[in-house]
Write a protein that holds these residues in place. Structure first.
Motif, short mmCIF file in Angstrom:
data_model
loop_
_atom_site.label_atom_id
_atom_site.label_comp_id
_atom_site.label_asym_id
_atom_site.label_seq_id
_atom_site.Cartn_x
_atom_site.Cartn_y
_atom_site.Cartn_z
N GLU A 189 39.47 35.80 46.95
CA GLU A 189 40.01 36.07 45.63
C GLU A 189 38.88 36.41 44.67
O GLU A 189 37.86 35.72 44.65
CB GLU A 189 40.78 34.87 45.08
N LEU B 35 43.53 38.50 37.78
CA LEU B 35 43.21 38.40 39.20
C LEU B 35 43.00 39.83 39.69
O LEU B 35 43.92 40.65 39.66
CB LEU B 35 44.36 37.73 39.96
N SER C 240 43.31 39.56 45.71
CA SER C 240 43.63 38.38 46.51
C SER C 240 44.17 38.88 47.83
O SER C 240 45.18 39.60 47.87
CB SER C 240 44.66 37.50 45.81
N THR D 119 36.22 32.25 46.80
CA THR D 119 36.70 32.61 45.47
C THR D 119 35.49 32.97 44.62
O THR D 119 34.52 32.22 44.58
CB THR D 119 37.45 31.43 44.81
#
Length: 133
Positions: free
Chosen positions: A8, A15, A18, A78
């Motif tokens: 991600e 965002l 992902s 992440t």
């Protein structure tokens, strides 16, 4: 073919990505590192640089990342970036302005702050060079 893993990429605005990837090149504070499936857990801060994502099937996407941190856990990677700009969408004038701002910081600061600003300037120039801008 490397095993895919969950990745991600998050910026303050949204965002950005992902999904499953094969590997990610992360511009860590101590240097670039390639993260693949089953990588040892770690947390690192980001320096200005290129974040490269390799997808199954050979596709690659590159972002200019600045600030933030990366965390590797068993579930995946992440990256929380203060700035993350898809290079396909990056305006060269934005990078030029970031370099100009960093040059001004180097000229105006002293001591440890100046050293940090000088490192940022060098990293930004490396990104500019890598882009051929």
């Amino acid at each position: 073919m490397p095993d895919p893993f969950k990745f991600e990429l998050v910026s303050p605005e949204k965002l950005l990505f992902s999904g499953d990837v094969e590997q990610v090149l992360v511009p860590g504070a101590e240097g670039d590192m390639t993260i693949m499936a089953k990588h040892a857990p770690l947390i690192t801060t980001l320096r200005p640089g290129l974040l490269e994502i390799d997808f199954p099937g050979g596709k690659r996407q590159r972002f200019f990342a600045q600030g933030g941190f990366a965390e590797v856990i068993p579930a995946g990677l992440t990256v929380l970036a203060e700035t993350a700009i898809d290079l396909d969408e990056m305006d060269p004038s934005e990078l030029a302005q970031s370099i100009k701002n960093a040059e001004e910081d180097v000229a105006d600061l002293s001591g440890e702050a100046k050293d940090k600003a000088q490192m940022t300037l060098e990293h930004l120039r490396q990104v500019q060079s890598a882009l051929g801008a």
